[in-house]
Design a protein around this motif. Structure first.
Motif, PDB file in Angstrom:
ATOM      1  N   GLN A 133     -22.124  14.458 -41.822  1.00 23.83           N
ATOM      2  CA  GLN A 133     -21.727  13.059 -41.948  1.00 23.83           C
ATOM      3  C   GLN A 133     -22.711  12.304 -42.845  1.00 23.83           C
ATOM      4  O   GLN A 133     -22.324  11.451 -43.646  1.00 23.83           O
ATOM      5  CB  GLN A 133     -21.701  12.387 -40.564  1.00 23.83           C
ATOM      6  N   SER A 136     -22.276  13.245 -46.491  1.00 22.35           N
ATOM      7  CA  SER A 136     -21.066  12.604 -46.987  1.00 22.35           C
ATOM      8  C   SER A 136     -21.331  11.137 -47.327  1.00 22.35           C
ATOM      9  O   SER A 136     -20.895  10.625 -48.367  1.00 22.35           O
ATOM     10  CB  SER A 136     -19.978  12.741 -45.919  1.00 22.35           C
ATOM     11  N   ALA A 137     -22.085  10.458 -46.451  1.00 27.08           N
ATOM     12  CA  ALA A 137     -22.430   9.054 -46.685  1.00 27.08           C
ATOM     13  C   ALA A 137     -23.250   8.895 -47.958  1.00 27.08           C
ATOM     14  O   ALA A 137     -22.979   8.024 -48.786  1.00 27.08           O
ATOM     15  CB  ALA A 137     -23.208   8.508 -45.492  1.00 27.08           C
ATOM     16  N   TRP A 141     -18.727  10.569 -50.460  1.00 26.89           N
ATOM     17  CA  TRP A 141     -17.567  11.452 -50.393  1.00 26.89           C
ATOM     18  C   TRP A 141     -16.787  11.225 -49.093  1.00 26.89           C
ATOM     19  O   TRP A 141     -17.261  10.550 -48.184  1.00 26.89           O
ATOM     20  CB  TRP A 141     -18.013  12.918 -50.422  1.00 26.89           C
ATOM     21  N   SER A 142     -15.628  11.855 -49.007  1.00 22.59           N
ATOM     22  CA  SER A 142     -14.874  11.864 -47.766  1.00 22.59           C
ATOM     23  C   SER A 142     -15.507  12.876 -46.815  1.00 22.59           C
ATOM     24  O   SER A 142     -16.301  13.720 -47.231  1.00 22.59           O
ATOM     25  CB  SER A 142     -13.420  12.240 -48.038  1.00 22.59           C
ATOM     26  N   GLN A 143     -15.130  12.770 -45.530  1.00 23.69           N
ATOM     27  CA  GLN A 143     -15.639  13.745 -44.569  1.00 23.69           C
ATOM     28  C   GLN A 143     -14.538  14.165 -43.608  1.00 23.69           C
ATOM     29  O   GLN A 143     -13.681  13.369 -43.240  1.00 23.69           O
ATOM     30  CB  GLN A 143     -16.838  13.178 -43.796  1.00 23.69           C
ATOM     31  N   THR A 145     -14.800  16.071 -40.074  1.00 23.87           N
ATOM     32  CA  THR A 145     -15.718  16.687 -39.113  1.00 23.87           C
ATOM     33  C   THR A 145     -14.965  17.451 -38.030  1.00 23.87           C
ATOM     34  O   THR A 145     -13.807  17.177 -37.748  1.00 23.87           O
ATOM     35  CB  THR A 145     -16.582  15.602 -38.445  1.00 23.87           C
ATOM     36  N   VAL A 172      -7.951  14.296 -46.727  1.00 17.91           N
ATOM     37  CA  VAL A 172      -9.126  13.733 -47.403  1.00 17.91           C
ATOM     38  C   VAL A 172      -9.067  14.050 -48.893  1.00 17.91           C
ATOM     39  O   VAL A 172      -8.499  15.052 -49.307  1.00 17.91           O
ATOM     40  CB  VAL A 172     -10.458  14.279 -46.821  1.00 17.91           C
TER      41      VAL A 172
END
Lengths: 252, 309
Positions: A133, A136-137, A141-143, A145, A172
């Protein structure tokens, strides 16, 4: 498409954990270490993407002590093509926090330009469940999980996620970070010939300083303790006795 | 000192138990503002305003926040972060998806699954599947924390906090919801149930899991499963109790045909009363059980179900 798979060297999941007498953490000296089980699932998924013709190169990366190269060799033996070791600690007891790991991985992503990062959903040592996560932040980008299914279709991916109430499917945009859950696949064992071949696969060695990332922990460990032990219970001889004891205890 | 607490909202409804437990955990940290975010969240916000100890509620409604997509929810929280020293949530799968993303955007290290609050920067959390409890002190300006709900009692109701609707920024548009597959069940929710009946590999098949379910229904209990039972396909993953599943602490936990691997114990050993039924008297589950019965579950469980009537 290139796949980047971060792998972590952790205490083997079968080893009984002992807290160090000085309370600084868990004793990891002379203890069997293995690849984090969730990361094995991530490596396996990367290999399946390559076998399905959706990926052409798998790069495994590990951040930690120098011994993490054993973990990378395992990933190479399973089927990764090359590896990057980022040495960020000298002492096996120093855990590199997910935020620092994510910062280093973000730099690796910049260099390697993968189309997807496949990571384990949590490491079984610090149980943080955070690195994917955070990466990604940092990348914007998208995530996706806790994935139990992954289906890449061109510039998007459909991901089924294990959530509290059941399953959630999301779509995503690629590139993306996927953190994998237990039921995504069953990882393969490396065969002996592949273990031999893995020794010849390229493994680059870098340091955290090469990427300009400060790995000083943000969370200072004040103390580490054994959890309180439960008082010993009793063995009952029959269902009747069990029902009686439960009623006495006010539990039913 | 102010706390922003992300409420657990499912399809527009407040998950009261998880949210109220996080309120209890966060009370000592400062004034609590609850954020209810979702495709629809007004009703959830009204419900959260009634929790004791909540000073204020913010309601953020937008299609982009529906189904708690991480990218849009994290962006919303980061936009609100200025006035708060603590940003917290119950450690649900939703929050575990969103909060590390929030923390990274704030250049803070997330504190996941905290089981105790020592002071405003110091928290206890289980590591190594609960085999050790570590106390950590955060040196970040903002503390981002998820709380293990099983470790805290739910705050009561009776408050009347002010509710304010806030605007929502642009949707980053990185992800979209496709579908939910939620198992419909009349049983209580696993993480908030007073009684949990769980089955393990010893149950042997999906059909025989009915034995576990019958006992659960007799007790008004939620049904749980060990990872071994889930991996064997006897039970769905959302029933999984353990290190990688749900953490529960009911008044009564009945473990049937469960050997008691460390990974499973991590999810249930804080239960008040633990009952174990297993034919293997050496099974480690008996070391944590208050009442152990060494017996064949196929005989003992139907008998127990009948006699508890």
């Amino acid at each position: 498409m290139k796949v980047l798979v971060p792998v972590k060297r952790v205490i083997d999941y079968n080893v009984k954990v002992r807290v160090k007498a000085d309370g600084s953490g868990v004793d990891l000296a002379n203890v069997k270490m293995s690849m984090n089980p969730f990361d094995e699932i991530a490596v396996e998924e990367a290999i399946r993407l390559k076998e399905a013709g959706k990926a052409d190169e798998i790069v495994a990366v590990s951040i930690g002590v120098k011994q993490s190269q054993e973990t990378l060799r395992t990933a190479l033996a399973m089927g990764a093509d090359r590896a990057i070791l980022v040495v960020a600690a000298d002492d096996v007891h120093q855990d590199i926090e997910p935020l620092a790991v994510a910062k280093i991985l973000a730099k690796v992503v910049e260099e390697e330009q993968p189309g997807i990062v496949l990571a384990g959903k949590q490491a079984i040592d610090n149980d943080m469940n955070a690195t994917g996560q955070m990466l990604s932040a940092l990348l914007g980008w998208s995530q996706g999980t806790f994935a139990s299914e992954l289906d890449i279709e061109g510039d998007s991916a459909k991901i089924t996620r294990e959530v509290d109430g059941g399953l959630q499917t999301i779509s995503v945009k690629m590139p993306t970070i996927v953190t994998v859950d237990l039921r995504l696949n069953e990882p393969r064992y490396a065969s002996l010939p592949n273990i031999m071949k893995a020794k010849k696969k390229p493994l680059d060695e870098k340091t955290a300083a090469d990427y300009g990332v400060d790995v000083t922990p943000r969370l200072e460990v004040v103390k580490t303790e054994e959890p309180p032990a439960r008082a010993a219970g009793i063995v009952v001889g029959s269902v009747d006795e069990l029902v009686e004891k439960l009623k006495e205890a006010g539990a039913v | 000192m102010a706390v922003l607490l992300l409420a657990e909202v499912n399809n527009g409804e407040l998950a009261m138990d998880a949210t109220a437990k996080a309120v209890t955990a966060a009370k000592a940290l400062g004034d609590i503002t609850v954020l209810a975010a979702g495709g629809s969240a007004a009703a959830a916000g009204e419900a959260a305003a009634k929790i004791d100890g909540v000073s204020k509620v913010l309601v953020a409604e937008d299609a982009s926040l529906g189904h708690r997509l991480a990218e849009s929810t994290a962006a919303l929280i980061v936009g609100l972060a200025d006035g708060y020293e603590h940003i917290v949530a119950p450690a649900t799968t939703d929050a575990k998806n969103v909060m590390p993303r929030v923390a990274a955007l704030l250049d803070a290290m997330v504190i996941s699954d905290a089981s105790g609050v020592v002071d405003g920067s110091t928290f206890e959390r289980p590591i190594y599947a609960g085999n050790a409890i570590q106390t950590v002190k955060s040196h970040d300006a903002k503390k981002v924390v998820t709380f293990r709900t099983a470790s805290f009692d739910a705050a009561g109701e009776g408050g009347s906090a002010a509710v304010e609707t806030i605007s929502v920024g642009d949707n980053p548009g990185l992800s979209s919801w496709v579908e939910d597959k939620v198992a419909a069940s009349d049983r209580p929710e696993l993480t908030s149930a007073g009684v949990v009946v769980s089955g393990g590999r010893g149950v042997g098949s999906e059909e025989d899991f009915k034995l576990i379910e019958s006992l659960a229904d007799k007790l008004g209990a939620a049904v749980g499963a060990s990872r071994a039972a889930v991996d064997s396909g006897y039970a769905p993953n959302d029933w999984q109790v353990g290190q990688t599943g749900k953490v529960v602490a009911p008044d009564l936990y009945v473990a049937i045909g469960i050997s008691g691997a460390i990974q499973h114990l991590a999810g249930m050993k804080d239960s008040k009363v633990i009952v174990a039924i297993n034919k293997d008297e050496e099974a480690p589950i008996f070391q944590v059980a208050d009442f152990g019965l060494v017996a064949d579950l196929f005989q003992a469980v139907p008998e127990l179900t009948e006699k508890l009537g």
